[in-house]
Design an enzyme around this catalytic site. Structure first.
Site, PDB file in Angstrom:
ATOM      1  N   LEU A  31       0.867  -1.162   0.000  1.00 40.55           N
ATOM      2  CA  LEU A  31       0.000   0.000   0.000  1.00 40.55           C
ATOM      3  C   LEU A  31       0.908   1.217   0.000  1.00 40.55           C
ATOM      4  O   LEU A  31       1.869   1.266   0.776  1.00 40.55           O
ATOM      5  CB  LEU A  31      -0.910   0.022   1.237  1.00 40.55           C
ATOM      6  N   ASP A  32       0.624   2.197  -0.878  1.00 41.11           N
ATOM      7  CA  ASP A  32       1.520   3.348  -0.932  1.00 41.11           C
ATOM      8  C   ASP A  32       1.393   4.194   0.327  1.00 41.11           C
ATOM      9  O   ASP A  32       0.512   3.979   1.169  1.00 41.11           O
ATOM     10  CB  ASP A  32       1.274   4.166  -2.203  1.00 41.11           C
ATOM     11  N   ILE A  33       2.266   5.164   0.458  1.00 38.64           N
ATOM     12  CA  ILE A  33       2.393   5.921   1.704  1.00 38.64           C
ATOM     13  C   ILE A  33       1.115   6.681   2.053  1.00 38.64           C
ATOM     14  O   ILE A  33       0.814   6.896   3.231  1.00 38.64           O
ATOM     15  CB  ILE A  33       3.600   6.885   1.614  1.00 38.64           C
TER      16      ILE A  33
END
Length: 326
Positions: A124-126
């Protein structure tokens, strides 16, 4: 590997290309032991950080036997343990990696103590949040990530802009953006504000591929600017009421029920109960649950009101004045 004989076979001593009858590829063995994913292991081997019986490996295709000793960065790799799986509620602001060159805080730095070495199932991206699956079995992570496995990911997205259900339905045929093809996506418009100006809307999306930033790129291609993205489920595993930053282990029974085909028989866990007990702080109740009123003990009888004390002469009754009759 740890627990095996300290006298490796002569064929394995060369550490390169010696193919053993019934042996296991070194990349697969390291992945099952939870060292890293296969892709990361290949990078470790290319960097010369993996040895077998003291010889540096140059190929991930080398097969090893039960008596061979593997090391990564000089540390002996223990034999593979039974597969374990964890649900983690990733908050916004964490990077899904073991080390970040920019010095940003990572998911694995934020995990509570008492967990084994884990790798993530996908990323999951930041700026995204929600369910992130973690496991100690690299082969299981790979099986869950592959589109051929058919594991469906479900998201809720908040975006700014306007769209109707008819345009969202076209995503069922897939979409190609800048030469990258994204597979079928089921999208549903949950809630939209009325008015002439663009406003935030909520959407529910289900997809099976999970390419890098797929949801954001697809919605941006439709003219929507995503400002919040939450993964609420991955296959049969749901975020449910797991609090942000909390971790919960999936029970061995659930792993056998849902993932038996994705795990080597020797790595299937036994028993019914999970081994990991989250700390008390991670067990905080969901804000959606009603809190029971505090228990009260028996009521004490009311105390008598204090009596006023007067000095001598203060409490004499005043004489009543008699009204004169005409």
């Amino acid at each position: 590997m740890v627990g095996h004989s300290s006298h490796p076979s002569d064929a394995a001593g060369a550490g390169q290309g010696a193919q053993k009858e019934g042996g296991e590829r070194v990349a697969k063995a390291l992945a099952r032991a939870g060292v890293a994913s296969r892709r990361e292991i290949e990078r470790l081997i290319e960097a010369g950080r993996v040895t077998v019986n003291g010889a540096t490996l140059t190929s991930p295709g080398v097969r090893i036997g039960p008596k061979d000793i593997l090391t990564v960065d000089g540390a002996i790799v223990a034999a593979a343990q039974p597969a374990r799986l964890f649900r983690y509620h990733k908050p916004v602001g964490l990077v899904t990696t073991h080390s970040d060159p920019k010095g940003r805080r990572t998911v694995f730095q934020a995990l509570p103590a008492g967990l084994p070495r884990l790798i993530s199932v996908g990323r999951l991206d930041i700026t995204s949040e929600g369910l992130l699956l973690l496991t100690n079995d690299g082969e299981l992570a790979r099986a869950l990530e592959l589109p051929s496995g058919g594991w469906r990911r479900r998201y809720r997205a908040r975006a700014r802009g306007r769209i109707d259900q008819t345009r969202l339905d076209r995503l069922k045929d897939g979409l190609t953006i800048e030469g990258i093809h994204y597979g079928p996506i089921e999208a549903r418009l949950d809630r939209a504000r009325e008015g002439p100006a663009p406003a935030n809307i909520w959407l529910s999306l289900t997809l099976a591929e999970g390419k890098n930033r797929e949801v954001r790129r697809v919605l941006e291609a439709l003219g929507l600017a995503v400002n919040r993205l939450i993964r609420i489920a991955y296959g049969p595993f749901a975020l449910a009421d797991l609090e942000p930053g909390a971790v919960e282990e999936v029970s061995p029974r659930e792993i056998r029920e849902h993932l038996a085909k994705a795990i080597a028989p020797a790595n299937l866990p036994a028993g019914e109960r999970a081994l990991y007990e989250p700390p008390p702080a991670a067990k905080s109740p969901s804000p959606h649950r009603a809190k029971s009123p505090p228990k009260r003990g028996p009521r004490a009888p009311p105390a008598d009101p204090p009596r006023k004390t007067y000095k001598a002469g203060w409490a004499k009754p005043k004489p009543r004045s008699r009204a004169k009759r005409p």
